[in-house]
Write a protein that holds these residues in place. Structure first.
Motif, PDB file in Angstrom:
ATOM      1  N   TRP A  19      32.387  -6.263 -25.817  1.00 23.71           N
ATOM      2  CA  TRP A  19      30.925  -6.336 -25.683  1.00 23.71           C
ATOM      3  C   TRP A  19      30.283  -5.012 -26.087  1.00 23.71           C
ATOM      4  O   TRP A  19      29.298  -4.980 -26.825  1.00 23.71           O
ATOM      5  N   LYS A  23      27.546  -4.721 -29.117  1.00 30.30           N
ATOM      6  CA  LYS A  23      26.234  -4.946 -28.492  1.00 30.30           C
ATOM      7  C   LYS A  23      25.063  -4.528 -29.394  1.00 30.30           C
ATOM      8  O   LYS A  23      23.996  -5.131 -29.326  1.00 30.30           O
ATOM      9  N   LYS A  24      25.271  -3.544 -30.243  1.00 33.20           N
ATOM     10  CA  LYS A  24      24.174  -3.147 -31.145  1.00 33.20           C
ATOM     11  C   LYS A  24      23.870  -4.268 -32.132  1.00 33.20           C
ATOM     12  O   LYS A  24      22.712  -4.615 -32.357  1.00 33.20           O
ATOM     13  N   ALA A  27      22.207  -7.117 -30.299  1.00 33.54           N
ATOM     14  CA  ALA A  27      20.807  -6.824 -29.974  1.00 33.54           C
ATOM     15  C   ALA A  27      19.931  -7.056 -31.203  1.00 33.54           C
ATOM     16  O   ALA A  27      18.833  -7.623 -31.107  1.00 33.54           O
ATOM     17  N   ALA A  28      20.431  -6.642 -32.361  1.00 32.93           N
ATOM     18  CA  ALA A  28      19.659  -6.844 -33.598  1.00 32.93           C
ATOM     19  C   ALA A  28      19.514  -8.339 -33.885  1.00 32.93           C
ATOM     20  O   ALA A  28      18.432  -8.805 -34.259  1.00 32.93           O
ATOM     21  N   LEU A  30      19.615 -10.733 -31.724  1.00 32.23           N
ATOM     22  CA  LEU A  30      18.748 -11.315 -30.695  1.00 32.23           C
ATOM     23  C   LEU A  30      17.276 -11.108 -31.069  1.00 32.23           C
ATOM     24  O   LEU A  30      16.463 -12.035 -30.988  1.00 32.23           O
ATOM     25  N   ALA A  31      16.953  -9.883 -31.496  1.00 33.13           N
ATOM     26  CA  ALA A  31      15.576  -9.599 -31.921  1.00 33.13           C
ATOM     27  C   ALA A  31      15.232 -10.461 -33.135  1.00 33.13           C
ATOM     28  O   ALA A  31      14.125 -11.021 -33.217  1.00 33.13           O
ATOM     29  N   VAL A  34      14.441 -13.994 -31.970  1.00 37.01           N
ATOM     30  CA  VAL A  34      13.075 -14.142 -31.419  1.00 37.01           C
ATOM     31  C   VAL A  34      12.073 -14.244 -32.565  1.00 37.01           C
ATOM     32  O   VAL A  34      11.169 -15.093 -32.559  1.00 37.01           O
ATOM     33  N   LEU A  35      12.263 -13.404 -33.579  1.00 33.71           N
ATOM     34  CA  LEU A  35      11.367 -13.417 -34.741  1.00 33.71           C
ATOM     35  C   LEU A  35      11.418 -14.775 -35.453  1.00 33.71           C
ATOM     36  O   LEU A  35      10.380 -15.356 -35.794  1.00 33.71           O
TER      37      LEU A  35
END
Lengths: 228, 392
Positions: A19, A23-24, A27-28, A30-31, A34-35
């Protein structure tokens, strides 16, 4: 015989280590997710289609990157030597790899699929596309399981990349094949999702194949006696 | 260097958050008597008065930006104090769970209230007339799915996800570089960043209440959220504007005056285009920014205290905001056909709604399991510095 409960603490630590490694990237993604959901939610045909393509791309990229980063690179970068120094058996390691990869892929996959379905349900997009979206998502998950299995069983970048290329090519064929099926094609513009025998059969088939691939991988991993 | 302020120093933010929540009730109540909102508000009343527009849209300009600023601040606080896992659990319990519980309940309640409205109101609003055919059995058109006034909870969840992403991907150096800018340059930068999302939507900012995240809302409110987050870690970031608080108040008022003059008489009518649209957007952004900052600075000066009344308001405000809308509409439907002046109707609707919400708080929340979600400090009301951000 080692099982997942025999060294649960160590397996958990190995999953935690994986993890931290990805995780970086997650996170990218995941962002990005959302977009993309936001774009699809604008509910114009252009943005919905653009969002759908981006969503499929995102799902494929997440899977490919995690399989390469967490499995192949570990062998390639020789960080496996570090794992050898830990009190873990090859089975523990195998369970940790399978668990970490599935967890790290299934969570964003599920979020993206649910987000996409929420957009369809709440926007003017025809709900008839839901079976198509679900079937394509399950196919992407199956593809992921195939190249994850290849990576875990062979630790070969070449074989894994080959499976990735094949499954991605098959995805295009799969979508075209689905769209040519009258049972799928004719219900795309229906106001509600039409789960007929064809779409349900395909869904059941896809889920069964995923289970077979995962169980097969776990069984073969259980037989491993060394890390190499 | 990051400073770690003591939780007891944030009473003004708890109080301000409560004010922002309760102002939501006043805002929604005012829209029924607003000439500008007449075309799209469900409980629009035949009695209208322009003063409601002036006051309602003024509060609308900075109420939710302020709320998101405070949410960002407490996000940083809670994350730092409790860690990521505890933060996630806390937010699931206090934001996601209320959303999941109350969205279906409020949707059902709203449908019931609309049915009542359709049967009792003799002078129904334009929107009520519009949705009447949708409620007829067998109708092909349905009411769209909506997060209603709970959209802020929904968007907060996305902002928490994005906060996690930003924490992982961005370094603290970015915050330092931004804060190294001169105060007014930073303000100008924020103003420019606020323009694109506001340009994309009609003015005044609509509620992003569909069942998916609105990118413009995540951008617009996310900026205020990010400001709050940064201010927690760098207390001086807000304090350096203290000397300019009067100027900010005046600039906000000037911006709002121009913005209000440019708003169409009926908000459903065509919006200004071209340069007029740009000016309106600029004024909207400037008003939101200046008044949000001014509200924070004045609250820090005059509201940074805690007493029983303020703690009570802080504790009940979340519940009141959550449940007020169906009750407010029900009461306003009851008042629609009365020939009372708009001001009297407004006062009656606000006071009765508030009473009903407070009564329901004491009957349904305090003695039940809901108390854990909405009244975690009950029984410890005397604790002066209990961090009420847990209620957020």
């Amino acid at each position: 015989m080692s099982n997942i409960f025999s060294n649960a603490r160590m397996i958990k630590l190995l999953i935690g280590k994986d993890w931290q490694l990805v995780k970086k990237s997650l996170a990218a993604y995941l962002a990005g997710g959302v977009l993309v959901i936001g774009l699809m939610g604008m509910a114009t045909p252009l943005l919905f289609n653009t969002g759908a393509i981006l969503m499929i791309t995102l799902m494929i990229v997440i899977g490919a990157r995690s399989a390469i980063e967490l499995v192949i690179n570990e062998k390639k970068d020789q960080t496996l030597a570090f794992v050898l120094s830990l009190p873990v058996t090859p089975q523990d390691y195998a369970w940790a790899k399978l668990g970490a990869n599935l967890l790290l892929y299934l969570v964003p996959w599920l979020l993206l699929v649910l987000g996409m379905l929420a957009v369809i349900v709440s926007s003017p997009v025809y709900n008839g596309v839901i079976p198509l979206v679900v079937l394509v998502s399950v196919f992407i998950l199956l593809s992921y399981c195939c190249y994850l299995a290849t990576a875990l069983l062979t630790y070969s970048e070449g074989y894994t990349t080959a499976v990735m290329i094949i499954t991605n090519l098959l995805l295009n064929g799969f979508i075209i094949w689905l769209l040519r099926m009258p049972a799928i094609h004719l219900t795309l513009e229906a106001p509600t999702a039409s789960w007929n025998s064809t779409s349900l059969g395909l869904l059941t088939g896809g889920i069964t194949l995923i289970i077979i691939v995962l169980l097969g991988t776990a069984a073969l991993q259980q037989r491993k006696t060394s890390f190499l | 260097m990051m400073t770690e302020p003591k939780p007891g120093r944030f009473a003004y933010l708890d109080n301000l958050r409560a004010v922002a929540m309760l102002a939501g009730l006043l805002f929604h109540a005012a829209l029924a008597y607003s000439p500008k909102a007449h075309g799209f508000w469900l409980s629009a009343d035949p009695a209208q008065y322009p003063l409601f527009d002036v006051l309602a849209w003024a509060s609308h300009l900075f109420r939710m930006p302020l709320f998101f600023f405070i949410a960002g601040f407490f996000t940083a606080l809670l994350w730092q104090k409790a860690g990521g896992v505890a933060f996630a659990k806390n937010r699931l319990q206090r934001v996601a769970l209320p959303l999941l519980l109350f969205l279906p309940l409020l949707t059902l309640a709203m449908h019931a209230v609309i049915h009542v409205g359709l049967s009792v109101v003799e002078q129904p609003s334009a929107l009520l007339q519009l949705i009447k055919p949708m409620l007829v059995a067998g109708s092909q058109t349905r009411l769209p799915l909506s997060t209603m006034h709970l959209w802020f909870l929904y968007h907060l969840l996305f902002l928490y996800v994005l906060t996690y992403c930003a924490r992982v991907l961005l370094s603290d150096a970015l915050q330092k570089h931004l804060l190294a800018l001169k105060s007014r340059s930073l303000l100008l930068l924020l103003l420019c960043l606020l323009l694109p999302p506001l340009w994309l939507v009609p003015a005044p900012v609509p509620a992003p209440d569909w069942i998916f995240p609105a990118l413009w809302a995540l951008w617009f409110y996310g900026l205020f959220f990010a400001c709050g987050y940064v201010v927690y870690h760098h207390a001086g970031a807000l304090a350096r504007y203290d000397a300019d608080r009067r100027l900010l108040l005046m600039l906000g008022a000037l911006s709002y005056a121009v913005f209000y003059l440019l708003l169409p008489a009926d908000l459903l009518a065509a919006q200004p285009l071209g340069w007029a649209k740009l000016l309106m957007t600029l004024c909207e952004a400037s008003g939101a920014l200046c008044w949000t900052l001014a509200a924070l600075l004045y609250a820090k000066r005059y509201l940074n205290r805690s007493n029983k009344v303020l703690r009570y308001l802080s504790a009940v405000s979340y519940w009141v905001y959550l449940v007020h809308l169906p009750l407010l509409f029900l009461l306003q439907f009851g008042l629609t056909d009365l020939s009372w002046p708009a001001g009297v109707k407004y006062l009656a609707a606000v006071l009765l709604t508030l009473s009903g919400c407070l009564l329901s708080y004491h009957l349904l929340v305090v003695p039940t399991v809901l108390g854990k979600l909405f009244a975690p400090n009950q029984g410890r009301a005397d604790s002066p510095d209990k961090p009420l951000h847990k209620l957020l």
